[in-house]
Design a protein around this motif. Structure first.
Motif, PDB file in Angstrom:
ATOM      1  N   ASN A   1     -23.887 -70.051-100.600  1.00  0.00           N
ATOM      2  CA  ASN A   1     -24.844 -70.851-101.360  1.00  0.00           C
ATOM      3  C   ASN A   1     -24.191 -71.613-102.510  1.00  0.00           C
ATOM      4  O   ASN A   1     -24.633 -72.702-102.869  1.00  0.00           O
ATOM      5  CB  ASN A   1     -25.969 -69.963-101.887  1.00  0.00           C
ATOM      6  CG  ASN A   1     -26.843 -69.428-100.766  1.00  0.00           C
ATOM      7  OD1 ASN A   1     -27.016 -70.100 -99.744  1.00  0.00           O
ATOM      8  ND2 ASN A   1     -27.374 -68.227-100.919  1.00  0.00           N
ATOM      9  N   LEU A   2     -23.131 -71.043-103.093  1.00  0.00           N
ATOM     10  CA  LEU A   2     -22.409 -71.759-104.139  1.00  0.00           C
ATOM     11  C   LEU A   2     -21.671 -72.968-103.564  1.00  0.00           C
ATOM     12  O   LEU A   2     -21.591 -74.022-104.214  1.00  0.00           O
ATOM     13  CB  LEU A   2     -21.421 -70.822-104.835  1.00  0.00           C
ATOM     14  CG  LEU A   2     -22.033 -69.820-105.827  1.00  0.00           C
ATOM     15  CD1 LEU A   2     -20.972 -68.840-106.319  1.00  0.00           C
ATOM     16  CD2 LEU A   2     -22.677 -70.544-107.014  1.00  0.00           C
ATOM     17  N   VAL A   3     -21.131 -72.825-102.356  1.00  0.00           N
ATOM     18  CA  VAL A   3     -20.497 -73.975-101.694  1.00  0.00           C
ATOM     19  C   VAL A   3     -21.525 -75.068-101.462  1.00  0.00           C
ATOM     20  O   VAL A   3     -21.278 -76.253-101.732  1.00  0.00           O
ATOM     21  CB  VAL A   3     -19.860 -73.553-100.354  1.00  0.00           C
ATOM     22  CG1 VAL A   3     -19.398 -74.791 -99.571  1.00  0.00           C
ATOM     23  CG2 VAL A   3     -18.685 -72.615-100.582  1.00  0.00           C
ATOM     24  N   LEU A   4     -22.704 -74.688-100.985  1.00  0.00           N
ATOM     25  CA  LEU A   4     -23.770 -75.655-100.724  1.00  0.00           C
ATOM     26  C   LEU A   4     -24.235 -76.341-102.005  1.00  0.00           C
ATOM     27  O   LEU A   4     -24.334 -77.576-102.063  1.00  0.00           O
ATOM     28  CB  LEU A   4     -24.946 -74.951-100.044  1.00  0.00           C
ATOM     29  CG  LEU A   4     -26.152 -75.817 -99.669  1.00  0.00           C
ATOM     30  CD1 LEU A   4     -25.747 -76.958 -98.748  1.00  0.00           C
ATOM     31  CD2 LEU A   4     -27.233 -74.954 -99.009  1.00  0.00           C
TER      32      LEU A   4
ATOM     33  N   GLN B   1     -14.853 -81.249 -94.245  1.00  0.00           N
ATOM     34  CA  GLN B   1     -14.251 -80.155 -95.013  1.00  0.00           C
ATOM     35  C   GLN B   1     -15.328 -79.320 -95.688  1.00  0.00           C
ATOM     36  O   GLN B   1     -15.256 -78.088 -95.675  1.00  0.00           O
ATOM     37  CB  GLN B   1     -13.275 -80.671 -96.064  1.00  0.00           C
ATOM     38  CG  GLN B   1     -12.729 -79.540 -96.933  1.00  0.00           C
ATOM     39  CD  GLN B   1     -11.574 -79.931 -97.806  1.00  0.00           C
ATOM     40  OE1 GLN B   1     -10.593 -80.514 -97.347  1.00  0.00           O
ATOM     41  NE2 GLN B   1     -11.662 -79.625 -99.091  1.00  0.00           N
ATOM     42  N   GLN B   2     -16.315 -79.986 -96.292  1.00  0.00           N
ATOM     43  CA  GLN B   2     -17.384 -79.231 -96.943  1.00  0.00           C
ATOM     44  C   GLN B   2     -18.151 -78.400 -95.922  1.00  0.00           C
ATOM     45  O   GLN B   2     -18.510 -77.245 -96.189  1.00  0.00           O
ATOM     46  CB  GLN B   2     -18.327 -80.177 -97.685  1.00  0.00           C
ATOM     47  CG  GLN B   2     -17.672 -80.913 -98.854  1.00  0.00           C
ATOM     48  CD  GLN B   2     -16.906 -79.993 -99.778  1.00  0.00           C
ATOM     49  OE1 GLN B   2     -15.693 -80.067 -99.877  1.00  0.00           O
ATOM     50  NE2 GLN B   2     -17.616 -79.097-100.454  1.00  0.00           N
TER      51      GLN B   2
ATOM     52  N   THR C   1     -23.946 -84.000 -98.361  1.00  0.00           N
ATOM     53  CA  THR C   1     -22.934 -85.063 -98.397  1.00  0.00           C
ATOM     54  C   THR C   1     -23.486 -86.397 -97.903  1.00  0.00           C
ATOM     55  O   THR C   1     -23.221 -87.445 -98.492  1.00  0.00           O
ATOM     56  CB  THR C   1     -21.721 -84.675 -97.534  1.00  0.00           C
ATOM     57  OG1 THR C   1     -22.175 -84.304 -96.212  1.00  0.00           O
ATOM     58  CG2 THR C   1     -20.976 -83.499 -98.138  1.00  0.00           C
ATOM     59  N   LEU C   2     -24.262 -86.362 -96.835  1.00  0.00           N
ATOM     60  CA  LEU C   2     -24.745 -87.607 -96.232  1.00  0.00           C
ATOM     61  C   LEU C   2     -25.809 -88.302 -97.068  1.00  0.00           C
ATOM     62  O   LEU C   2     -25.854 -89.536 -97.114  1.00  0.00           O
ATOM     63  CB  LEU C   2     -25.291 -87.327 -94.832  1.00  0.00           C
ATOM     64  CG  LEU C   2     -24.238 -87.086 -93.749  1.00  0.00           C
ATOM     65  CD1 LEU C   2     -24.895 -86.655 -92.447  1.00  0.00           C
ATOM     66  CD2 LEU C   2     -23.386 -88.334 -93.535  1.00  0.00           C
TER      67      LEU C   2
ATOM     68  N   ILE D   1     -15.843 -75.347 -94.992  1.00  0.00           N
ATOM     69  CA  ILE D   1     -15.802 -74.283 -96.003  1.00  0.00           C
ATOM     70  C   ILE D   1     -17.126 -73.522 -96.015  1.00  0.00           C
ATOM     71  O   ILE D   1     -17.152 -72.291 -96.128  1.00  0.00           O
ATOM     72  CB  ILE D   1     -15.497 -74.875 -97.386  1.00  0.00           C
ATOM     73  CG1 ILE D   1     -14.075 -75.454 -97.406  1.00  0.00           C
ATOM     74  CG2 ILE D   1     -15.632 -73.811 -98.477  1.00  0.00           C
ATOM     75  CD1 ILE D   1     -13.722 -76.171 -98.699  1.00  0.00           C
ATOM     76  N   PHE D   2     -18.227 -74.263 -95.903  1.00  0.00           N
ATOM     77  CA  PHE D   2     -19.544 -73.628 -95.843  1.00  0.00           C
ATOM     78  C   PHE D   2     -19.607 -72.653 -94.674  1.00  0.00           C
ATOM     79  O   PHE D   2     -20.089 -71.519 -94.819  1.00  0.00           O
ATOM     80  CB  PHE D   2     -20.627 -74.704 -95.706  1.00  0.00           C
ATOM     81  CG  PHE D   2     -22.021 -74.170 -95.557  1.00  0.00           C
ATOM     82  CD1 PHE D   2     -22.750 -73.756 -96.660  1.00  0.00           C
ATOM     83  CD2 PHE D   2     -22.616 -74.075 -94.299  1.00  0.00           C
ATOM     84  CE1 PHE D   2     -24.040 -73.261 -96.527  1.00  0.00           C
ATOM     85  CE2 PHE D   2     -23.903 -73.583 -94.151  1.00  0.00           C
ATOM     86  CZ  PHE D   2     -24.619 -73.170 -95.270  1.00  0.00           C
ATOM     87  N   MET D   3     -19.111 -73.061 -93.519  1.00  0.00           N
ATOM     88  CA  MET D   3     -19.175 -72.216 -92.329  1.00  0.00           C
ATOM     89  C   MET D   3     -18.247 -71.004 -92.424  1.00  0.00           C
ATOM     90  O   MET D   3     -18.525 -69.958 -91.822  1.00  0.00           O
ATOM     91  CB  MET D   3     -18.844 -73.037 -91.079  1.00  0.00           C
ATOM     92  CG  MET D   3     -19.895 -74.078 -90.733  1.00  0.00           C
ATOM     93  SD  MET D   3     -21.552 -73.362 -90.538  1.00  0.00           S
ATOM     94  CE  MET D   3     -21.279 -72.263 -89.129  1.00  0.00           C
ATOM     95  N   LEU D   4     -17.136 -71.148 -93.163  1.00  0.00           N
ATOM     96  CA  LEU D   4     -16.254 -70.002 -93.363  1.00  0.00           C
ATOM     97  C   LEU D   4     -16.999 -68.845 -94.020  1.00  0.00           C
ATOM     98  O   LEU D   4     -16.789 -67.676 -93.676  1.00  0.00           O
ATOM     99  CB  LEU D   4     -15.058 -70.398 -94.229  1.00  0.00           C
ATOM    100  CG  LEU D   4     -13.951 -71.212 -93.561  1.00  0.00           C
ATOM    101  CD1 LEU D   4     -12.922 -71.639 -94.606  1.00  0.00           C
ATOM    102  CD2 LEU D   4     -13.282 -70.434 -92.451  1.00  0.00           C
TER     103      LEU D   4
END
Length: 356
Positions: free
Chosen positions: A209-212, A117-118, A147-148, A121-124
């Motif tokens: 960048n905010l998602v990241l 999911q993360q 995440t990993l 959303i990042f790719m969106l």
């Protein structure tokens, strides 16, 4: 609203409040609650607000894009029938082999779902960036590392005072300080290289960048920095559940099926004033989530009787044979959610412009 020159997906206000903000809000709340010793463990009120109304309820929002979506139901009826049926049958087989085997499989499927999911959303947001191939590759590596790296850290530093589902559901890797240092060193170097590429491009996509950044902070604070159940639950659930609510709601509002009248009557609620659609969705999934958790607590966990006692003042002492059937059955909604989510975000009949 969805202008071609905008880096937002569809609705800047909704996205800012319910997609970009939740990871940072969860981190802030984790710091606040950490300073109150009485909130190092989940209280009934926290469990109700965070776990039931966000985590469990968001699972049920999938039905609005699958079972309640007339076109998707028509095109993928086989998928909607066989996924829950197969989830139950395989779940019974796994639980019959061993309780821990069942929960480990579910836990790792859940982790994969949360990570994807993360990434999605990042790719969106990343797809709207003017970036070269190197930026694209490094960005993808970074969102996975965000995440990993915490998850690998978790495996290298077991036991922790929290778990994904039940204690021991993750395999314990041999503890290694060097391994932990290498994981975070590689993560830091990769992120620094990503920042260098972003600055060099002179075209910064703040949403991406905010998602990241939000992903890295929330996963690292909840899993690595703090070692308590409340911090993990807040950062894990709010970062994942609230954006999912928002994405499902936005996609339901702008669905082409609704415009063409190709939808079930109850889905037409999303064409009404926004507040009506929001309240309708929240009420429906909250009721479904409450019913699900009532059965979990009554037959399996026996942990939140203070919340469910008005409905049934007691617990059922289930034997192993009953649990072998009942636990996989109660797990069907979340496993179905994990699997269907891999289909409804892709392809022609996806989230109508919100595809990964």
């Amino acid at each position: 609203m969805n202008k071609s020159n905008s880096l937002f997906i569809s609705n800047p206000v909704i996205e800012s409040l319910f997609i970009l903000l939740p990871p940072f809000l969860s981190v802030l709340l984790a710091f606040v609650f950490y300073h109150f010793t009485e909130y190092r463990e989940m209280t009934p009120v926290l469990w109700l607000l965070v776990v039931l109304l966000v985590d469990v309820s968001h699972v049920w929002t999938t039905i609005f894009r699958t079972y309640f979506n007339k076109q998707f139901f028509k095109d993928r009826s086989d998928l909607l029938i066989y996924v829950p049926l197969g989830s139950f049958i395989i779940g019974v087989l796994l639980y019959s082999v061993g309780r821990m085997i069942f929960w480990r499989v579910i836990a790792y499927i859940a982790v994969f779902h949360f990570i994807r999911q993360q990434y999605g959303i990042f790719m969106l947001y990343a797809r709207k960036s003017e970036q070269n191939r190197l930026q694209e590759i490094v960005g993808k590596v970074c969102i996975y590392l965000a995440t990993l790296a915490p998850v690998v850290h978790w495996h290298l530093n077991l036991p922790r005072s929290f778990s994904w589902f039940i204690e021991g559901d993750f395999f314990a890797l041999p503890q290694s300080n060097m391994g932990t240092v290498m994981v975070w060193f590689f993560t830091a170097v990769t992120f620094l290289f990503y920042i260098f590429l972003e600055i060099k491009s002179k075209r910064v996509n703040w949403q991406k960048n905010l998602v990241l950044l939000g992903t890295l902070l929330s996963w690292s604070v909840g899993i690595v920095l703090f070692n308590n159940d409340v911090s993990f639950t807040l950062t894990n659930v709010l970062t994942h559940g609230i954006p999912y609510f928002a994405l499902v709601w936005m996609s339901s509002c702008q669905s082409d099926d609704q415009k063409e009248g190709e939808t079930f009557e109850m889905m037409k609620i999303f064409t009404k004033p926004k507040v009506v659609g929001i309240v309708f969705m929240i009420v429906v999934v909250a009721i479904l989530g409450f019913v699900e958790e009532f059965f979990w607590d009554t037959f399996v966990w026996h942990e939140h009787q203070v919340i469910f006692s008005w409905l049934y003042d007691g617990v059922v002492n289930s034997d192993e044979a009953m649990l072998t059937l009942f636990v996989p059955l109660l797990s069907v909604p979340q496993v179905t959610h994990y699997i269907l989510d891999g289909f409804i975000w892709k392809g022609k009949q996806s989230y109508h412009g919100l595809r990964f």
